[in-house]
Write a protein that holds these residues in place. Structure first.
Motif, PDB file in Angstrom:
ATOM      1  N   SER A  26       0.802  -1.337   0.025  1.00  0.00           N
ATOM      2  CA  SER A  26      -0.110  -0.019   0.049  1.00  0.00           C
ATOM      3  C   SER A  26       1.096   1.305  -0.040  1.00  0.00           C
ATOM      4  O   SER A  26       0.679   2.217  -0.726  1.00  0.00           O
ATOM      5  N   LEU A  27       1.857   1.377   0.709  1.00  0.00           N
ATOM      6  CA  LEU A  27       2.782   2.355   0.912  1.00  0.00           C
ATOM      7  C   LEU A  27       3.761   2.697  -0.346  1.00  0.00           C
ATOM      8  O   LEU A  27       3.673   3.606  -0.954  1.00  0.00           O
ATOM      9  N   GLU A  28       3.872   1.425  -1.308  1.00  0.00           N
ATOM     10  CA  GLU A  28       4.561   1.705  -2.295  1.00  0.00           C
ATOM     11  C   GLU A  28       3.794   2.076  -3.484  1.00  0.00           C
ATOM     12  O   GLU A  28       4.189   3.082  -4.229  1.00  0.00           O
ATOM     13  N   LEU A  29       2.398   1.907  -3.568  1.00  0.00           N
ATOM     14  CA  LEU A  29       1.476   2.422  -4.618  1.00  0.00           C
ATOM     15  C   LEU A  29       1.635   4.157  -4.362  1.00  0.00           C
ATOM     16  O   LEU A  29       1.509   5.115  -4.919  1.00  0.00           O
ATOM     17  N   ASP A  30       1.563   4.720  -2.807  1.00  0.00           N
ATOM     18  CA  ASP A  30       1.389   5.909  -2.538  1.00  0.00           C
ATOM     19  C   ASP A  30       2.587   6.619  -2.946  1.00  0.00           C
ATOM     20  O   ASP A  30       3.046   7.566  -3.338  1.00  0.00           O
ATOM     21  N   LEU A  31       3.896   5.848  -2.927  1.00  0.00           N
ATOM     22  CA  LEU A  31       5.251   6.363  -3.239  1.00  0.00           C
ATOM     23  C   LEU A  31       5.096   6.483  -4.688  1.00  0.00           C
ATOM     24  O   LEU A  31       5.690   7.558  -5.299  1.00  0.00           O
ATOM     25  N   ILE A  32       4.559   5.589  -5.351  1.00  0.00           N
ATOM     26  CA  ILE A  32       4.716   5.706  -6.842  1.00  0.00           C
ATOM     27  C   ILE A  32       3.980   6.926  -7.267  1.00  0.00           C
ATOM     28  O   ILE A  32       4.128   7.631  -8.081  1.00  0.00           O
TER      29      ILE A  32
END
Length: 154
Positions: A26-32
């Protein structure tokens, strides 16, 4: 409210899993989304296993997914709720850099709840004033204070 200046915003968000049990995917999607850019201001919310990066006007739009997410944890205790205002000032090496304002989630949720009921022009004006306040009238903090906030939500 406190603010950290000249921060690598993706690096700050990447610290959260060290202190809170959030879903790395979930965090990785936000970082993208953050790296993709397209806007200068974001609201970020994290609470046990969940995190979301939002466009501020959508958070104040009554009944929107973003609005419902931001208001979801008002009456819940237990795990801390992290609420951040991110402002992108420049890009360095493909990474967004700027300021991170640490918000009191309960106050922020109360503000969203109250101003979501207003007509669109008033919501827009309020959000402009709020953004100015987050950028100008906030006490500065250190990375150690940010880490303390990530641990406790305070």
């Amino acid at each position: 409210m406190k603010k950290l200046l000249h921060a690598d915003l993706t690096a700050i968000l990447s610290l959260i899993p060290m202190y809170q049990p959030i879903d790395a995917e979930s965090l990785e999607l936000d970082l993208i989304k953050l790296r993709a850019g397209g806007q200068t201001d974001y609201l970020f919310l994290a609470r046990r296993e969940e995190c979301r990066l939002f466009d501020p006007p959508r958070v104040y739009e009554p009944g929107s997914y973003e609005n419902l997410c931001w208001l979801a944890y008002r009456a819940r205790g237990g795990w801390p709720v992290l609420a951040l205002f991110l402002h992108v000032e420049k890009w360095m090496g493909g990474r967004p850099c700027g300021s991170v304002t640490l918000l009191d989630y309960q106050r922020s949720a109360h503000d969203v709840e109250m101003f979501s009921a207003f007509p669109q022009p008033q919501r827009t004006r309020h959000l402009k004033l709020l953004t100015r306040r987050y950028l100008q009238k906030v006490r500065y903090c250190s990375i150690l204070e940010v880490i303390q906030y990530l641990k406790t939500g305070r």
